[in-house]
Design a protein around this motif. Sequence first.
Motif, PDB file in Angstrom:
ATOM      1  N   GLY A   6       0.769  -1.226   0.000  1.00 38.40           N
ATOM      2  CA  GLY A   6       0.000   0.000   0.000  1.00 38.40           C
ATOM      3  C   GLY A   6       0.801   1.277   0.000  1.00 38.40           C
ATOM      4  O   GLY A   6       0.287   2.324  -0.404  1.00 38.40           O
ATOM      5  N   ALA A   7       2.045   1.260   0.431  1.00 34.83           N
ATOM      6  CA  ALA A   7       2.830   2.499   0.535  1.00 34.83           C
ATOM      7  C   ALA A   7       3.037   3.154  -0.824  1.00 34.83           C
ATOM      8  O   ALA A   7       2.795   4.359  -0.979  1.00 34.83           O
ATOM      9  N   LEU A  10      -0.364   4.334  -2.140  1.00 39.80           N
ATOM     10  CA  LEU A  10      -0.794   5.564  -1.479  1.00 39.80           C
ATOM     11  C   LEU A  10      -0.079   6.767  -2.087  1.00 39.80           C
ATOM     12  O   LEU A  10      -0.712   7.785  -2.384  1.00 39.80           O
ATOM     13  N   ARG A  13      -1.599   7.499  -5.473  1.00 39.55           N
ATOM     14  CA  ARG A  13      -2.949   8.067  -5.366  1.00 39.55           C
ATOM     15  C   ARG A  13      -2.919   9.482  -4.805  1.00 39.55           C
ATOM     16  O   ARG A  13      -3.749  10.319  -5.180  1.00 39.55           O
ATOM     17  N   ARG A  24       7.578  10.513   3.450  1.00 32.52           N
ATOM     18  CA  ARG A  24       7.428   9.084   3.730  1.00 32.52           C
ATOM     19  C   ARG A  24       8.358   8.702   4.860  1.00 32.52           C
ATOM     20  O   ARG A  24       9.503   9.127   4.918  1.00 32.52           O
ATOM     21  N   SER A  41       0.322  -0.143   7.844  1.00 32.00           N
ATOM     22  CA  SER A  41       0.947   0.506   6.699  1.00 32.00           C
ATOM     23  C   SER A  41       0.108   0.289   5.454  1.00 32.00           C
ATOM     24  O   SER A  41      -0.306  -0.833   5.180  1.00 32.00           O
ATOM     25  N   PRO A  42      -0.146   1.367   4.738  1.00 33.01           N
ATOM     26  CA  PRO A  42       0.279   2.732   5.000  1.00 33.01           C
ATOM     27  C   PRO A  42      -0.719   3.477   5.883  1.00 33.01           C
ATOM     28  O   PRO A  42      -1.910   3.201   5.859  1.00 33.01           O
ATOM     29  N   THR A  43      -0.205   4.394   6.641  1.00 31.30           N
ATOM     30  CA  THR A  43      -1.034   5.320   7.408  1.00 31.30           C
ATOM     31  C   THR A  43      -0.702   6.723   6.936  1.00 31.30           C
ATOM     32  O   THR A  43       0.466   7.083   6.841  1.00 31.30           O
ATOM     33  N   LEU A  44      -1.712   7.484   6.641  1.00 34.22           N
ATOM     34  CA  LEU A  44      -1.553   8.881   6.263  1.00 34.22           C
ATOM     35  C   LEU A  44      -1.863   9.731   7.489  1.00 34.22           C
ATOM     36  O   LEU A  44      -2.922   9.571   8.102  1.00 34.22           O
ATOM     37  N   CYS A  63       0.551  -4.617   7.755  1.00 31.15           N
ATOM     38  CA  CYS A  63      -0.061  -4.081   6.540  1.00 31.15           C
ATOM     39  C   CYS A  63      -1.520  -3.749   6.856  1.00 31.15           C
ATOM     40  O   CYS A  63      -2.158  -4.405   7.671  1.00 31.15           O
ATOM     41  N   TYR A  66      -7.978  -0.790   3.541  1.00 31.91           N
ATOM     42  CA  TYR A  66      -8.985   0.262   3.574  1.00 31.91           C
ATOM     43  C   TYR A  66     -10.197  -0.219   2.782  1.00 31.91           C
ATOM     44  O   TYR A  66     -10.079  -1.080   1.918  1.00 31.91           O
ATOM     45  N   ALA A  76      -4.806   0.892  -0.003  1.00 26.25           N
ATOM     46  CA  ALA A  76      -4.666   2.337   0.194  1.00 26.25           C
ATOM     47  C   ALA A  76      -6.008   2.996  -0.098  1.00 26.25           C
ATOM     48  O   ALA A  76      -6.807   2.461  -0.867  1.00 26.25           O
TER      49      ALA A  76
END
Length: 88
Positions: A6-7, A10, A13, A24, A41-44, A63, A66, A76
Amino acid sequence: MPRCPGADLLAARLAEAGHPGVIRRVVTSQPDAERLGLTGSPTLLVDGADPFARLGQPPSVSCRLYLDEHGRRSPAPSAGQLRDALRL
């Protein structure tokens, strides 16, 4: 967390949503996840807060998945969800 798919998604996107300039950071320890409030991960983080946080979800070095606008799982948030979250 390294190796989570997802990193990179993300980052792509975020660029698609018009926000390419992100910092990052790779978090590899549970104490760091707890200190930063990362729930996978990932967390924004936007101004230190996770706009996609779910109540009661504990910090984790793992991991993360969403749900998109259609209820499908994704590694992500969608570009639309990111645009909405970043308007806050």
